[in-house]
Design an enzyme around this catalytic site. Structure first.
Site, PDB file in Angstrom:
ATOM      1  N   LYS A  52       0.830  -1.209   0.000  1.00 35.78           N
ATOM      2  CA  LYS A  52       0.000   0.000   0.000  1.00 35.78           C
ATOM      3  C   LYS A  52       0.866   1.262   0.000  1.00 35.78           C
ATOM      4  CE  LYS A  52      -3.589  -2.612   2.364  1.00 35.78           C
ATOM      5  NZ  LYS A  52      -4.185  -3.001   3.653  1.00 35.78           N
ATOM      6  N   GLN A  96      -4.324  -1.816   9.884  1.00 35.01           N
ATOM      7  CA  GLN A  96      -4.160  -3.149   9.325  1.00 35.01           C
ATOM      8  C   GLN A  96      -4.626  -4.208  10.309  1.00 35.01           C
ATOM      9  OE1 GLN A  96      -3.092  -3.856   6.129  1.00 35.01           O
ATOM     10  NE2 GLN A  96      -3.705  -5.946   6.623  1.00 35.01           N
ATOM     11  N   ASP A 119     -10.952   2.573   4.204  1.00 32.29           N
ATOM     12  CA  ASP A 119     -11.201   1.126   4.123  1.00 32.29           C
ATOM     13  C   ASP A 119     -12.690   0.825   4.045  1.00 32.29           C
ATOM     14  OD1 ASP A 119      -9.308  -0.883   3.822  1.00 32.29           O
ATOM     15  OD2 ASP A 119      -8.546  -0.678   5.854  1.00 32.29           O
TER      16      ASP A 119
END
Length: 293
Positions: A52, A96, A119
């Site tokens: 990412k 994460q 997200d």
């Protein structure tokens, strides 16, 4: 059978994002800035976050990685989230997963400012998505929609079967595929571990989306001829023939399923790359204040 090439599509999308970021920079606008919080040193999480961050660099976006040890307290993690929420230079935030057992992941996700939740996990964004309001859509489902759109795969009136009901993929995917629009307008069946006659239901699918996290679970006898198969799985399976000692497998037994399909995603090189592109697209939207103003 046509391969849904996530590698090719992600390269195209990155070029588009890079052009948009360059235009923002040329006009004196704010460069999009993605922040990732990583807890611990688990190899898979390290790899995901590194991908990412690298992708942000490739398209000219800013990125920041905030790291914590495995023994981080929930309070410290929530404080870090609050700091990002309050920093106007930071546009998007991802935490994460998975998180260590002493941290409640729901509490952390709910602490993220919905306007920075690129997200798409915050209940506000999930609810807005379900109602068809402007929202950050969960990155993996959004990547799948983009893939269907760019390959011009018909969805209206089709039967879509989603295998797996996770809040990250299966549930939002089932909502998105039935919405009035394209891709969408499907009749959707959401299946899970307690579904009876699962194989029989899968065989009725025009579009089969496998997102259950069980390597090679979907076999040829579960897929009807001409189906579109989207494989969301990515698991490490021991393989002595590989230098690494393992092979990456999806939820679909690719070699035997692929010949029956009209379209299918490979693993790796499919949905995972589209997920990263979705994160960057959402971060650009966040920098432009497109969703929440």
């Amino acid at each position: 059978m046509i391969l849904l090439d996530g590698k090719l599509l992600s390269a195209q999308i990155k070029q588009e994002i890079a052009a948009e970021v360059a235009q923002i920079k040329a006009s004196g606008g704010k460069i999009p800035h993605l922040v990732a919080i990583l807890v611990g040193t688990a190899g898979r999480s390290e790899t995901y976050v590194a991908s990412k961050m690298k992708s942000c660099e490739e398209v000219g976006m800013h990125s920041t990685l905030i790291r914590f040890d495995d023994d981080v307290t929930e309070a410290d993690l929530l404080a870090a989230v609050a700091d990002v929420n309050n920093n106007p230079d930071m546009d998007g935030l991802i935490v994460q997963l998975p998180l260590p057992k002493q941290v409640d992941p729901d509490k952390v996700m709910e602490a993220i400012d919905p306007a920075k939740d690129v997200d798409g996990f915050h209940p506000t964004n999930v609810g807005r998505m379900a109602k068809g309001l402007p929202a950050y859509v969960s990155a993996t489902p959004q990547g799948i929609l983009e893939m269907l759109k760019r390959y011009d795969i018909p969805t209206s009136g089709k039967h879509c079967v989603v295998v797996g009901r996770s809040q990250i993929v299966g549930l939002p995917m089932s909502i998105l595929m039935q919405r009035n629009g394209y891709p969408g307008n499907c009749t959707v069946t959401l299946t899970h571990s307690k579904t009876q006659n699962l194989a029989e239901i899968c065989r009725t699918a025009d579009i089969l989306i496998a997102a259950l996290g069980k390597p090679e679970f979907v076999t040829a006898d579960m897929v009807k001829d001409g189906a579109v198969v989207i494989d969301v799985g990515l698991e490490r399976v021991p393989d002595a023939s590989k230098k690494s000692g393992f092979a990456l497998k999806g939820d679909v037994k690719f070699d035997e399923v692929a010949p029956k399909t009209s379209y299918i995603t490979p693993v790796p090189g499919g949905v995972g790359l589209m997920t990263i592109c979705s994160l960057m697209q959402n971060t650009v939207k966040a920098a432009r204040r497109e969703v929440y103003g």
